[in-house]
Motif scaffolding. Structure first.
Motif, mmCIF file in Angstrom:
data_model
loop_
_atom_site.group_PDB
_atom_site.id
_atom_site.type_symbol
_atom_site.label_atom_id
_atom_site.label_comp_id
_atom_site.label_asym_id
_atom_site.label_seq_id
_atom_site.Cartn_x
_atom_site.Cartn_y
_atom_site.Cartn_z
ATOM 1 N N THR A 38 27.571 96.540 82.479
ATOM 2 C CA THR A 38 28.146 96.856 83.839
ATOM 3 C C THR A 38 29.404 96.200 84.004
ATOM 4 O O THR A 38 30.584 96.667 84.705
ATOM 5 N N LYS A 60 30.014 117.108 80.766
ATOM 6 C CA LYS A 60 30.118 115.543 80.339
ATOM 7 C C LYS A 60 29.898 115.556 78.710
ATOM 8 O O LYS A 60 30.777 114.631 77.894
ATOM 9 N N GLU A 104 34.973 109.364 85.924
ATOM 10 C CA GLU A 104 33.469 110.145 85.876
ATOM 11 C C GLU A 104 32.659 109.518 85.193
ATOM 12 O O GLU A 104 31.650 109.472 85.610
ATOM 13 N N LEU A 105 32.419 110.180 84.181
ATOM 14 C CA LEU A 105 31.952 109.686 82.851
ATOM 15 C C LEU A 105 30.795 107.986 83.396
ATOM 16 O O LEU A 105 29.897 107.721 82.658
ATOM 17 N N ARG A 165 31.699 106.065 85.195
ATOM 18 C CA ARG A 165 30.672 105.242 86.237
ATOM 19 C C ARG A 165 29.458 105.719 86.732
ATOM 20 O O ARG A 165 28.987 105.007 87.600
ATOM 21 N N GLU A 166 29.131 106.901 85.982
ATOM 22 C CA GLU A 166 27.943 107.208 86.035
ATOM 23 C C GLU A 166 26.811 106.711 85.208
ATOM 24 O O GLU A 166 25.271 106.061 84.919
ATOM 25 N N ASP A 167 27.253 106.389 84.150
ATOM 26 C CA ASP A 167 26.651 105.763 83.123
ATOM 27 C C ASP A 167 27.835 104.385 82.278
ATOM 28 O O ASP A 167 28.861 104.146 81.574
ATOM 29 N N ASN A 168 27.192 102.615 82.907
ATOM 30 C CA ASN A 168 27.579 102.018 82.226
ATOM 31 C C ASN A 168 27.622 101.941 80.466
ATOM 32 O O ASN A 168 27.583 100.587 80.170
#
Length: 316
Positions: A19, A237, A274-275, A277-280
């Protein structure tokens, strides 16, 4: 090194580190700065364009660490791309200057627990592995004193008149079905070929080489080579993920050859954000895959360059 609390909770440590790294990359992209592209060659930057390396082992850093160390060079104004741990500096007869703050890099790998080894030995199946991620601190050689001259010396970039010939030699060495023509650049997964417009179509000739290495980075991901997922359609994605890999891989190849990297597809930045933010873990995986792609391309033995004729402009 990890403290006792983080050793007791390795999963928490990994999640926190992922993160932390992802948030920093997101902040850079939102501010209009692309971490794998730096303003090399400007008056404000002291360090030469090069891939960062460990000054003791001479091994290059890879994956996300390239972005972290490039960012530190720019932020702190270091004059070189060579790094050492505290102990390595001492081992070489030097030391880190008092008061210097190090740069945190990461090491990711997987290990096989003893129980899995035993189970695999009994069943003949592949053992299960557990991923781990840890951080450690390195210091730029500018932050050290007393190092031998051969260690403290900066990485010397290649002569400017050799950059384009070396780039063309590498393109030829890959043995890829590389076609010149048409109005757009792409990798055709069905026909397994790369197509790039003629050099004259580019405002700067070196942009042709940057584009070529971006497309060859896609080419490296074919099932017969590195086996990445190349099935995504534009807007998906998986498509954004592969473009992120190719962007970084192209930048790493260019930097290794002395070519200043640039963003080849800035219009994808929104999809990358976007990618992430969805997957750390997305940026860590993408940077790792990019290093594998760059190493794959740079691993081809280069022979004397031959002229490349323009190919058929029709796409398969």
């Amino acid at each position: 090194m990890l403290n006792r609390k983080s050793r007791a909770r390795p999963g928490h440590e990994r999640a926190s580190l992922y993160t932390e790294i992802t948030d920093k990359i997101i902040a850079e992209l939102e501010a209009g700065r692309v971490p794998w592209v730096q303003p090399w060659g400007t008056a404000a930057i002291k360090a030469p364009l090069a891939m960062p390396r460990n000054a003791s082992t001479q091994r290059g850093y890879s994956g996300l660490n390239v972005l972290i160390l490039w960012g530190a060079v720019i932020e702190c104004g270091f004059s070189g791309q060579s790094w050492l741990t505290f102990r390595q500096a001492l081992g070489l007869g030097g030391h880190v200057r008092k008061g210097e703050r190090g740069t945190t890099v990461v090491y990711a790998d997987r290990f096989v627990p003893q129980g899995e080894r035993q189970l695999a030995a009994a069943t003949g199946e592949e053992p299960g592995t557990i991923p781990f991620l840890k951080r450690f601190t390195v210091f730029n050689i500018d932050q050290c004193a007393g190092l031998p001259d051969d260690v403290a010396g900066s990485i010397v970039p290649p002569p400017s008149d050799q950059i384009e010939p070396q780039a063309e030699a590498l393109i030829a060495a890959t043995g890829a079905d590389f076609r010149i023509g048409g109005a757009r650049a792409y990798y055709n997964t069905t026909g397994d070929f790369v197509q790039v417009p003629p050099p004259a179509a580019y405002f700067e000739p070196i942009n042709w080489h940057r584009t070529a290495f971006h497309e060859l980075s896609h080419w490296s991901g074919a099932a017969s080579r590195l086996g990445r997922d190349l099935t995504g359609s534009m807007g998906s994605k998986s498509y954004a993920r592969e473009e992120l890999v190719a962007e970084m891989a192209g930048a790493f190849v260019c930097a290794s050859l002395g070519i200043v990297p640039t963003v080849r597809h800035a219009d994808y930045i929104g999809s990358w954000l976007e990618l992430l933010r969805e997957d750390n873990r997305a940026v860590v995986r993408a940077a790792s895959a990019a290093s594998r792609a760059a190493d794959f391309l740079l691993g081809f033995p280069q022979r004397p360059i031959a002229s490349v004729d323009e190919g058929n402009e029709e796409a398969a």
